[in-house]
Scaffold this active site. Structure first.
Site, short mmCIF file in Angstrom:
data_model
loop_
_atom_site.label_atom_id
_atom_site.label_comp_id
_atom_site.label_asym_id
_atom_site.label_seq_id
_atom_site.Cartn_x
_atom_site.Cartn_y
_atom_site.Cartn_z
N PHE A 167 41.01 39.92 40.75
CA PHE A 167 42.25 39.73 39.98
C PHE A 167 42.64 41.01 39.22
O PHE A 167 43.64 41.65 39.52
CB PHE A 167 42.01 38.54 39.03
CG PHE A 167 43.01 38.38 37.93
CD1 PHE A 167 44.38 38.39 38.17
CD2 PHE A 167 42.57 38.21 36.61
CE1 PHE A 167 45.29 38.23 37.13
CE2 PHE A 167 43.47 38.04 35.57
CZ PHE A 167 44.83 38.07 35.83
N ASN A 205 32.53 43.63 47.35
CA ASN A 205 31.80 42.85 48.37
C ASN A 205 32.50 41.53 48.70
O ASN A 205 31.97 40.72 49.45
CB ASN A 205 30.35 42.58 47.93
CG ASN A 205 30.26 41.62 46.76
OD1 ASN A 205 31.28 41.24 46.18
ND2 ASN A 205 29.05 41.21 46.42
N GLY A 236 36.35 38.16 45.23
CA GLY A 236 37.63 38.83 45.47
C GLY A 236 38.29 38.31 46.73
O GLY A 236 37.71 37.50 47.46
N VAL A 243 27.85 46.71 45.28
CA VAL A 243 27.54 47.88 44.45
C VAL A 243 26.09 47.90 43.98
O VAL A 243 25.59 48.94 43.56
CB VAL A 243 28.50 48.03 43.24
CG1 VAL A 243 29.93 48.26 43.71
CG2 VAL A 243 28.42 46.83 42.31
N ARG A 271 26.86 61.81 38.84
CA ARG A 271 26.78 62.87 39.86
C ARG A 271 28.15 63.50 40.13
O ARG A 271 28.22 64.61 40.63
CB ARG A 271 26.13 62.36 41.15
CG ARG A 271 26.91 61.34 41.96
CD ARG A 271 26.18 60.98 43.28
NE ARG A 271 26.92 59.99 44.04
CZ ARG A 271 26.67 58.70 44.07
NH1 ARG A 271 25.66 58.21 43.36
NH2 ARG A 271 27.41 57.87 44.79
N TYR A 296 26.10 35.53 32.55
CA TYR A 296 27.27 36.41 32.40
C TYR A 296 27.19 37.19 31.09
O TYR A 296 27.30 38.43 31.09
CB TYR A 296 28.53 35.55 32.44
CG TYR A 296 29.83 36.33 32.40
CD1 TYR A 296 30.18 37.22 33.40
CD2 TYR A 296 30.72 36.15 31.34
CE1 TYR A 296 31.39 37.92 33.35
CE2 TYR A 296 31.93 36.84 31.29
CZ TYR A 296 32.26 37.73 32.30
OH TYR A 296 33.45 38.41 32.25
N THR A 324 42.41 37.01 30.26
CA THR A 324 43.63 37.55 30.85
C THR A 324 44.11 36.62 31.96
O THR A 324 43.30 36.00 32.64
CB THR A 324 43.35 38.97 31.41
OG1 THR A 324 42.91 39.80 30.32
CG2 THR A 324 44.57 39.57 32.04
P1 NAD Z 1 37.38 38.56 39.81
O1 NAD Z 1 36.28 37.63 40.13
O2 NAD Z 1 38.75 38.24 40.25
O3 NAD Z 1 37.05 40.02 40.33
C1 NAD Z 1 35.74 40.54 40.35
C2 NAD Z 1 35.57 41.35 41.62
O4 NAD Z 1 34.25 41.90 41.68
C3 NAD Z 1 35.73 40.50 42.89
O5 NAD Z 1 36.64 41.12 43.77
C4 NAD Z 1 34.33 40.44 43.48
O6 NAD Z 1 34.33 40.28 44.88
C5 NAD Z 1 33.76 41.76 43.01
N1 NAD Z 1 32.29 41.80 42.98
C6 NAD Z 1 31.46 40.90 42.37
N2 NAD Z 1 30.18 41.28 42.58
C7 NAD Z 1 30.22 42.43 43.31
C8 NAD Z 1 29.22 43.29 43.84
N3 NAD Z 1 27.90 43.05 43.66
N4 NAD Z 1 29.61 44.38 44.55
C9 NAD Z 1 30.92 44.63 44.75
N5 NAD Z 1 31.92 43.85 44.28
C10 NAD Z 1 31.56 42.76 43.56
O7 NAD Z 1 37.35 38.77 38.21
P2 NAD Z 1 38.38 39.53 37.27
O8 NAD Z 1 38.98 38.54 36.36
O9 NAD Z 1 39.23 40.43 38.05
O10 NAD Z 1 37.36 40.39 36.39
C11 NAD Z 1 37.13 41.77 36.66
C12 NAD Z 1 36.20 42.33 35.61
O11 NAD Z 1 36.79 42.22 34.30
C13 NAD Z 1 34.86 41.62 35.54
O12 NAD Z 1 33.85 42.59 35.32
C14 NAD Z 1 34.99 40.72 34.34
O13 NAD Z 1 33.75 40.49 33.71
C15 NAD Z 1 35.91 41.53 33.44
N6 NAD Z 1 36.66 40.65 32.55
C16 NAD Z 1 37.71 39.91 33.00
C17 NAD Z 1 38.38 39.07 32.12
C18 NAD Z 1 39.56 38.25 32.57
O14 NAD Z 1 40.11 37.50 31.73
N7 NAD Z 1 40.04 38.37 33.79
C19 NAD Z 1 37.96 38.96 30.78
C20 NAD Z 1 36.87 39.69 30.39
C21 NAD Z 1 36.23 40.56 31.26
#
Ligand code: NAD
Ligand code: UDP
Length: 327
Positions: free
Chosen positions: A13, A34, A38, A59, A108, A147, A177
């Protein structure tokens, strides 16, 4: 001159909006994801852009990116409660080994590193609004700890890479968000309520609905993230990025019903274990250090979210992220 950014979690997202915004201002972007939570559909609007590269990789196994890199935005991690409860060990893994790999890439490459941390590091806060100086109230062994503690460890690892290895690191603590690309099956409250209202189904209010959240529209959050990526080495954070407009979940349900024109009823379900009762960011620091503050009003943001969900449903896009709600 264009700069080159690596966005981990770029197919999610927030990550997909970040990739799009960076490409839009002329930067090159390498997205590493990965696809665990997503969706390649999130990349559809810019997948063919000449400055964009997608690498499907976990990652935690290292980040296979060579060449010069100016910035690393580390967003990879499940983020929706149903997703991180389903992927508990993977969530701890990406917060620890995944963050180490992203920091190694920044080290790096001599790149700036920004960790997408979260308001969940404050747990169920005893102080409100939450300033960055508050250390939080987290249950280290409860179900949400996969988490919360993963992100707290990621923050510690990030701070230690600055302290011991002189890496140019920064931390943003993102608050709830919402917006387009938060899919109907994601499980977070705004997308659930919009999807339920549009389908004429009951809005699932967990607990009595008096718990609060402060919702920030995605464009505002991305502007904050980019301001942190662009900030100088001296700006380390943590910095809260969120909208201080706090409301109860019952109030949110009422606004969603109003914006959608839906007459869906409310259906109360059990409050998940350790669900924080209040959450509201103090954004004084974001204003002072980044000149950032949110500008999108909740009703405007929800209207744009509703429009996106409607058009997504109309196109019949498969929802690859569908996860069951928490028990
Ligand atoms: P999301 O789940 O939509 O996106 C997370 C992405 O990370 C996904 O595309 C997923 O496939 C990828 N991913 C997960 N594990 C992985 C791995 N081991 N290797 C590669 N890719 C990996 O979530 P989001 O809402 O887009 O959140 C993105 C980041 O922002 C996260 O780190 C989340 O903790 C942080 N965050 C989001 C919010 C929010 O309200 N959206 C609030 C606080 C923090
Ligand atoms: N929530 C709700 N109904 C839902 C989804 C969530 O009432 O269908 C509540 C949840 O219990 C929490 C708040 O809404 O109090 C925000 O939940 P979300 O999963 O969006 O994010 P969180 O802030 O818990 O990470």
């Amino acid at each position: 001159m264009s700069r080159r950014f690596v966005v981990t979690g770029g197919a999610g997202f927030l990550g997909s909006h970040l990739c799009e915004a960076l490409l839009g201002r002329g930067d090159e972007v390498v997205c590493v994801d990965n696809l665990s939570t997503g969706d390649p559909g999130n990349l559809a609007g810019f997948a063919g852009h000449p400055g964009f590269t997608f690498i499907e990789a976990d990652v935690c196994q290292g980040i296979p990116v060579g060449g010069s890199v100016d910035g690393v935005a580390h967003l990879a991690s499940p983020a929706s409660p149903p997703a991180y409860l389903r992927l508990g060990l993977e969530t701890l893994d990406v917060g620890s080994r995944g963050t180490a790999a992203a920091l190694a890439l920044a080290q790096r490459s001599g790149a700036r590193f920004v960790l997408a941390s979260t308001s969940e590091v404050y747990g169920d806060p005893q102080v409100s609004p939450q300033p960055e100086s508050y250390w939080g109230n987290v249950n280290p062994i409860g179900p949400r700890s996969v988490y919360d503690e993963s992100k707290r460890f990621a923050e510690a690892l990030t701070a230690a890479h600055r302290r011991y290895r002189d890496v140019n690191t920064a931390i943003v603590r993102i608050f709830n968000t919402y917006g387009p690309r938060l899919g109907p099956g994601d499980g977070r409250v705004a997308s659930n309520f919009v999807a339920q209202a549009l389908a004429g189904e009951p809005l699932t209010v967990f607990g009595d609905g008096t718990q609060t959240r402060s919702l920030c529209f995605v464009d505002d959050t991305i502007a904050g993230l980019i301001a942190m990526l662009d900030a100088g080495d001296g700006v380390t954070g943590p910095v809260n990025i969120g909208n201080p407009n706090e409301l109860t979940i019952l109030e949110l349900a009422a606004v969603v019903l109003d914006v959608t024109g839906s007459s869906s009823p409310l259906e109360h379900q059990p409050l998940p274990v350790d669900d924080p009762l209040v959450r509201r960011p103090d954004i004084t620091l974001a204003g002072a250090l980044l000149g950032w503050r949110p500008s999108v009003d909740l009703r405007d943001g929800l209207t744009r979210t509703v429009d996106w969900q409607r058009s997504t449903l109309a196109r019949g896009r498969p929802d690859s992220r569908a996860v069951p709600p928490p028990a």
